[in-house]
Structure formats: structure tokens, C-alpha cells
Design an enzyme around this catalytic site. Structure first.
Site, PDB file in Angstrom:
ATOM      1  N   ASP A  11      -5.691  -0.194   5.717  1.00 32.13           N
ATOM      2  CA  ASP A  11      -6.564  -0.625   6.815  1.00 32.13           C
ATOM      3  C   ASP A  11      -7.812   0.250   6.945  1.00 32.13           C
ATOM      4  O   ASP A  11      -8.922  -0.241   7.119  1.00 32.13           O
ATOM      5  CB  ASP A  11      -5.788  -0.623   8.136  1.00 32.13           C
ATOM      6  CG  ASP A  11      -4.566  -1.516   8.059  1.00 32.13           C
ATOM      7  OD1 ASP A  11      -4.504  -2.367   7.159  1.00 32.13           O
ATOM      8  OD2 ASP A  11      -3.665  -1.343   8.903  1.00 32.13           O
ATOM      9  N   ASP A  56       0.824  -1.229   0.000  1.00 37.16           N
ATOM     10  CA  ASP A  56       0.000   0.000   0.000  1.00 37.16           C
ATOM     11  C   ASP A  56       0.849   1.267   0.000  1.00 37.16           C
ATOM     12  O   ASP A  56       0.593   2.192  -0.781  1.00 37.16           O
ATOM     13  CB  ASP A  56      -1.062   0.004   1.125  1.00 37.16           C
ATOM     14  CG  ASP A  56      -0.542  -0.057   2.541  1.00 37.16           C
ATOM     15  OD1 ASP A  56       0.683  -0.275   2.739  1.00 37.16           O
ATOM     16  OD2 ASP A  56      -1.359   0.111   3.473  1.00 37.16           O
ATOM     17  N   GLY A 112      -2.866  -7.810  14.337  1.00 38.89           N
ATOM     18  CA  GLY A 112      -2.672  -7.464  12.924  1.00 38.89           C
ATOM     19  C   GLY A 112      -3.960  -7.466  12.118  1.00 38.89           C
ATOM     20  O   GLY A 112      -3.936  -7.676  10.911  1.00 38.89           O
ATOM     21  N   SER A 154      -7.345  -3.261  14.560  1.00 43.07           N
ATOM     22  CA  SER A 154      -8.247  -2.753  15.596  1.00 43.07           C
ATOM     23  C   SER A 154      -8.186  -1.229  15.662  1.00 43.07           C
ATOM     24  O   SER A 154      -9.198  -0.568  15.913  1.00 43.07           O
ATOM     25  CB  SER A 154      -7.895  -3.359  16.954  1.00 43.07           C
ATOM     26  OG  SER A 154      -6.546  -3.093  17.284  1.00 43.07           O
TER      27      SER A 154
HETATM   28  C1  GLA Z   1      -0.236  -2.543   8.429  1.00 46.75           C
HETATM   29  C2  GLA Z   1      -0.410  -1.135   7.889  1.00 46.75           C
HETATM   30  C3  GLA Z   1      -0.952  -1.159   6.470  1.00 46.75           C
HETATM   31  C4  GLA Z   1      -0.143  -2.080   5.574  1.00 46.75           C
HETATM   32  C5  GLA Z   1       0.067  -3.433   6.246  1.00 46.75           C
HETATM   33  C6  GLA Z   1       0.987  -4.322   5.478  1.00 46.75           C
HETATM   34  O1  GLA Z   1      -1.473  -3.161   8.580  1.00 46.75           O
HETATM   35  O2  GLA Z   1      -1.305  -0.411   8.700  1.00 46.75           O
HETATM   36  O3  GLA Z   1      -0.974   0.156   5.954  1.00 46.75           O
HETATM   37  O4  GLA Z   1       1.074  -1.497   5.214  1.00 46.75           O
HETATM   38  O5  GLA Z   1       0.584  -3.302   7.555  1.00 46.75           O
HETATM   39  O6  GLA Z   1       0.419  -4.685   4.258  1.00 46.75           O
END
Ligand code: GLA
Length: 380
Positions: A170, A37, A122, A125
Site C-alpha cells: 500500500d 506482498d 480497503g 486510506s
Molecule cells: C492490505 C495490506 C497489504 C496487502 C493487502 C492484501 O491492504 O496493507 O500489505 O497485504 O492487504 O493484498
């Protein structure tokens, strides 16, 4: 008590009255597209049924008061400048601050939060919390805030207020996901496509396994990966690694002297292609066939991006040995959750196989559940 009832009860206890409404925003798992991202690349998350609920009402003063069902004291703030509010309430103050910085007249509010999104696993939240608060404030204030603009404001709260240098996946997932779909997001243009992801119809299930691995130096390592990618893009003279395709990969790697950087770059370039390949298979209704792409993504995160840990690798291997079509870590890494694509009737057997593998290594027991794509942020 369900999460909505907990939020309502917390609101009544703290404010002595009923909330004006309830707003919910989900956690997410990312089907594929990890660390792409912030490289302007592609991601494919879907929303979990677990969510944060904000019970909210207009405030009676000029500021904001927030409480939760998990922390004893309410927090009040009037001028939410970065650094002014810490702990869980920083996610709320950050949203208020980001909205005001963008010129929105945020209404004073009273908010009570409750959540069943696992913390530190992960599955976003914090993005769920930001998204629930943002959605509540936008509705309470009647703000003219199109849905497509919302994720960047919630991300701004996370980056500039909370201080985590994360990308936009996210918050996009929590706000824009839809039931029964995975969200194909181009993190440069922010264009989306809702990809049908009907696991039940295909007789399949996504088993999510929380490795319960203790998080280690997560923020520093995340930032280091990001810096490495940005340095590589500068050396390769492209705006972002998204601009290097798999066809250019060999030539690009030949221009990088540093072996570690070469591996980081290879992960990002190949991962973007895996997202595109996964989307193509899902569009064609060939859900089962995405399995090998998920497993290849895991190998790339383990060997090239180096963001997995033992517990995560063991869960992936045990799931595959128990018949999963594919399995990978999901999320930022260094612990957190694994997802496995399995036949729906194999959920118990695969979860048991992972538990046994953990027991054999004296790891604390993992937590597993089957995830179906749920709705994004909304008023309940
Ligand atoms: C976390 C970050 C996201 C993304 C992921 C890995 O969740 O908040 O922005 O970079 O790691 O894909």
C-alpha cells in the site's frame, strides 16, 4: 470544497497562518496480487484519484502538531514513542518515529490533513495518510531520502507504531505509482516496473465498487493468514512462499498435512503466477484479456484464501453477469471494494446491476465509481 482547499482551511483555522506548502498522496486499488506482498511475491496496484492532502509548515517549537478537517482537536507530541499517540494521529506520529529511528533529523512541523479516500473500504486510506506526511516532512526537512526507501519507512510506521502487520504494497503504491500506469512491484527486491495501463485508449474502464460491508475481525484474520503462510514456508523449507512456483505446486501441497494450509498456499502460488500473466498481457497491449485472470483471482480468494464476504461475492457475480470482462475483490478482504473491468460505456449499466443485486438481498447500497490510474505522492 476540494481536498487541498480543506487542508489549507484547516491549517489556517488551527495555526492562524498559511501553510508553507501542500503535499498529496493517493489511495490505491490493487489490480491483482492479493496477500502476496508479505510472501515476498508480486503485486500490481494503481493509484486512485482520491488522496490525502497535508498542508504543512515548519513548527515553532520542538515537536509536531497535527490537525484534520474531520477531528475536532489538534494533537501535539514531542517524543513520538510507540504507544504514545493513538487514533488517527498515530499514523502521523508513527511516520515521525520511523524516520527518526532510521536516523533522519525530522523537522518540527505543523500539519493539517484532509482526505477524500474512503476509510475502511480497503483502498489504503492509512497508507495515503502516512505517505502524504512522510513526503511533506522529507521536503520540509530537506531530507536525503530516495523515493525507493520511503515505502519501507511508512510501512514501519504502520507495523511497529500503529500495530497492523501489513506488507509493503500500500505504501509502495501511494508513493511510487504514476499516472496512466500500474505499478508492478517485486516485494522481495523492491524492483518496480511502470506498466502502461491506458484504459481509455482501449475503450475500457475499471469500475470500483465499495461493498460498504461492515468490517469483521479484519486484523485478526489478516494476521492469521500471514501466520499460516509463514508456517507453510517453514515446512516447505523456503524463505517465503514466493519461492514456490506453479510447477512445484503439486509437490509442495503433497508435503503439507493440513487441508486449510494447503488451500492458503495454493492461493499464494497461483496468485503470484496470475500477476505475472497479467503483466505479460498488459505489456503486449492485450488489456481486455486480463479479465479471466481477475475473476480467477477472486475465486481463489473466495475458495482458497477465504477472505471474501457475501456482499463482495454478490458484487463480483452481478458485474460478471452484466458483461464485465473480469471482476475481483481488491485489498485485504472481509469487505471493502470490488473492481470490474468493463467497456467504458457500460459503467452505468454494470453499477445498476450491482445495485439491483444488493437491493434484492436487502444489503445497504454499494458506492461505485470509475477509476483511472493517478499520480503517486508529490508536492502540489
Ligand atoms: C492490505 C495490506 C497489504 C496487502 C493487502 C492484501 O491492504 O496493507 O500489505 O497485504 O492487504 O493484498
Amino acid at each position: 470544497m476540494d481536498v487541498a482547499s480543506s487542508a489549507t482551511a484547516a491549517f489556517r483555522t488551527t495555526f492562524g497562518t498559511d501553510p508553507a506548502g501542500l503535499w498529496a498522496a493517493p489511495g490505491r486499488v490493487n489490480l491483482i496480487g492479493e496477500h502476496t506482498d508479505y510472501n515476498d511475491g508480486y503485486v500490481l496496484p494503481f493509484a486512485l484519484p482520491q488522496q490525502v492532502v497535508a498542508a504543512a509548515a515548519p513548527g515553532d517549537g520542538s515537536g509536531w502538531t497535527v490537525c484534520t478537517d474531520f477531528a475536532p482537536d489538534a494533537v501535539t507530541f514531542a517524543e513520538p514513542a510507540p504507544g504514545g499517540v493513538e487514533g488517527w494521529a498515530a499514523y502521523v506520529a508513527g511516520v515521525v518515529w520511523a524516520l527518526r529511528e532510521a536516523g533522519y533529523a525530522v523537522p518540527p512541523a505543523r500539519i493539517a490533513l484532509a482526505s477524500d479516500v474512503p476509510v475502511g473500504a480497503g483502498v489504503s486510506s492509512s497508507a495515503a495518510l502516512e505517505s502524504a506526511v512522510l513526503t511533506a516532512l522529507a521536503d520540509l526537512g530537506g531530507l536525503d531520502l530516495p523515493i525507493a526507501r520511503r515505502p519501507a519507512l511508512a510501512q514501519r510506521a504502520e507495523n511497529a507504531y500503529v500495530g497492523a502487520p501489513t506488507g509493503i504494497m500500500d505504501q509502495s503504491a501511494s508513493i511510487r505509482c504514476e499516472t496512466g500506469r500500474a505499478l508492478f512491484l517485486d516485494c522481495r527486491s523492491l524492483e518496480i516496473e511502470q506498466i502502461p495501463f491506458d484504459l481509455t485508449a482501449a475503450g475500457l474502464s475499471i469500475l470500483v465498487v465499495d461493498s460498504n460491508a461492515p468490517h469483521q475481525h479484519v486484523d485478526g484474520e489478516y494476521g492469521a493468514r500471514r501466520t499460516s503462510c509463514e508456517q507453510a514456508a517453514r515446512i516447505l523449507d523456503v524463505p517465503a512462499l514466493r519461492d514456490v512456483t506453479t510447477g512445484d505446486l503439486g509437490a509442495a501441497l503433497a508435503r503439507l498435512d493440513d487441508e486449510v494450509m494447503r488451500r492458503r498456499v495454493r492461493h499464494i502460488i497461483t496468485e503470484n503466477q496470475r500477476v505475472l500473466d497479467t503483466v505479460a498481457l498488459l505489456r503486449a497491449g492485450r488489456v481486455r484479456e486480463i479479465g479471466p485472470l481477475l475473476t480467477a483471482s477472486h475465486a481463489s480468494m473466495r475458495d482458497d484464501f477465504e477472505i471474501t464476504v457475501d456482499r463482495v461475492d454478490v458484487a463480483v457475480e452481478a458485474a460478471l453477469a452484466a458483461g464485465a470482462y473480469g471482476a475481483r475483490m481488491t485489498g485485504g478482504g472481509f469487505g471493502g471494494c470490488v473492481l470490474a473491468l468493463i467497456d467504458a460505456d457500460r459503467a452505468g449499466a454494470v453499477a445498476t446491476a450491482i445495485e439491483q443485486a444488493y437491493r434484492a438481498r436487502s444489503f445497504a447500497a454499494p458506492t461505485a465509481w470509475s477509476a483511472t490510474p493517478g499520480p503517486g505522492a508529490r508536492r502540489l
